[in-house]
Design an enzyme around this catalytic site. Sequence first.
Site, mmCIF file in Angstrom:
data_model
loop_
_atom_site.group_PDB
_atom_site.id
_atom_site.type_symbol
_atom_site.label_atom_id
_atom_site.label_comp_id
_atom_site.label_asym_id
_atom_site.label_seq_id
_atom_site.Cartn_x
_atom_site.Cartn_y
_atom_site.Cartn_z
ATOM 1 N N HIS B 57 34.008 31.482 42.007
ATOM 2 C CA HIS B 57 33.278 31.942 43.259
ATOM 3 C C HIS B 57 32.706 30.826 43.997
ATOM 4 O O HIS B 57 31.887 31.207 45.201
ATOM 5 C CB HIS B 57 32.191 32.946 43.048
ATOM 6 C CG HIS B 57 32.904 34.234 42.368
ATOM 7 N ND1 HIS B 57 33.996 34.848 42.784
ATOM 8 C CD2 HIS B 57 32.377 34.738 41.012
ATOM 9 C CE1 HIS B 57 33.997 35.673 41.623
ATOM 10 N NE2 HIS B 57 33.390 35.749 40.691
ATOM 11 N N HIS B 219 37.149 39.050 42.494
ATOM 12 C CA HIS B 219 37.646 38.804 41.165
ATOM 13 C C HIS B 219 39.216 38.859 41.097
ATOM 14 O O HIS B 219 39.917 39.043 40.202
ATOM 15 C CB HIS B 219 37.196 39.482 39.941
ATOM 16 C CG HIS B 219 35.769 39.434 39.798
ATOM 17 N ND1 HIS B 219 34.826 40.195 40.411
ATOM 18 C CD2 HIS B 219 35.132 38.557 39.213
ATOM 19 C CE1 HIS B 219 33.580 39.827 40.277
ATOM 20 N NE2 HIS B 219 33.589 38.776 39.444
#
Lengths: 212, 357
Positions: B57, B219
């Site tokens: 991320h 995700h």
Amino acid sequence: MSVTRDQIVTWLEKTAVVLDANKQYLTDLDAAIGDADHGINMARGFTKVMEKLPTVADKDIGNILKTVGMTLISSVGGASGPLYGTFYMRAGTAVAAKEELSNEDLAAMLQSGVDGVVQRGRAELEDKTMIDAWFPAMAALKTAVDNGDSITNALQKTVAAAEQGMKATIPLKARKGRASYLGDRSIGHQDPGATSTHLILNALLETMQEGN
Amino acid sequence: MKKLINAVENVVREQLQGMAVAHPDLVKVQIDPHYVVRADAPVKGKVALVSGGGSGHEPMHGGFVGMGMLDGACPGEVFTSPTPDQMYECAKAVNGGAGVLFIVKNYTGDVLNFETAAELAHADGIKVQSILIDDDVAVKDSLYTAGRRGVGTTVLAEKIVGAAAEAGYNLTQCADLCRKVNSYGRSMGMALTSCTVPAAGKPTFELGDNEMEIGIGIHGEPGQRRMEMKTADEITEMMALEIITDKAYTRTVREWDNDQGAWVDVELVDEPLKAGDQVIAFVNSMGGTPVSELYAVYRKLAEVCQSHGITIARNLIGPYITSLEMQGCSITLLKADEEILRFWDAPVKTPGLRWGV
């Protein structure tokens, strides 16, 4: 009939082998309704367990299982790390200082582990989680042990119940974990956690079949 | 799979080693267990902010470690929560005596691991508070799911609460502000492509040329629904309206009670946005979408906000909370009062976010 420390160690070794062999399968199941890492994480965790195991293999069963739990908690991550880690820690606590287990001990040990999983994860039956394999498996084990079944017979029934519970997750809509975000789209897929639970119990059955 | 990696198992470690070499003035990196702390940690007498989550991320969270933001960040494997031993060691390394605030994105893995870490830190005599970020309006109900996911608001909360800690807020004040920011923030994400987790080697899902996925997390997981591709304006309007028209959201979360040394259930309600509100607008790239497209999104977002009587007081545009190389974006609107704007404007000096210094 009892379960020896060596058999517990063999069970853990077989678990490591079977999880590694099913690494891709579990990851593929997770890719369908989760984040594609369950097999990879479990295999990594049990590789660490195999590194640690020789240092505790001569300790009591409780100690061995607690070490497995701590190793999983500190190496797996995700949801399965704390859940399976808690399972082995609680199982180990239930059989502290024991060098061998009666059938009743084994059933109580596994049940303690499952109680820990429920406490940590707060899942209920039919949430489409590993609980859907654990609950029927534990019920079958308890009935079989209470009836005086041999350990292999009892575990055969346990594994059969786990398998049935695992397959029963396919039509379920997930209510816990990352799969819950898919809503109806989680229907039609087998839960990866319930699948790894079935593999772990089957490894125990195979261990006991070899010993008899 | 085509990626700039050496070996799949070393992806996270080598990234951390690179950070250490690139920013020795800002951060210190610990390997095994992995965590990143600000270069001057622990800062005596200051509340320490710790966050963490799966890698993939970036720049969140490691890139937000530094003055005015996080004190520590714990990176897990790609898209996998870090482990309690990491969080616990990181908390010890940054605790300057005023306690540690965990900022936790609402994903089952992150929650379970941070809960275990909070228990470990508490047992060690460290004062801990733990606040969940759950701002993803794509998740409609909390009863039959694990609740709203933590997405874009996380970045804004880390910036705002980090500035408050720098200004001398105590642990309870930091936790209260973080809870407020979370409650005021709402996000919605979408994907044009999937992404490939290095260890998996293939995309997490397949999207056809004319398809997009709406209501995704961060995700690479499939989202709320799959739709036919639309224009930037249509997509932006659809996402902005989901946020602006989102109703009050009620759920029960677990927070750590330091005095009882136990988890307590707390019911929280997020009130909807309304005309007259001013907001911080955050348009984020999932990693593969260029900034040029984000500006196209922002252009329409500003128009939709204006037509609903919402004033954009500040904005943030760029890749800050990503999903590897995924193409797509997310929009976050954070209702901003005077306190939030003051701390938003305060100086920050981290690898990923820097102004006022």
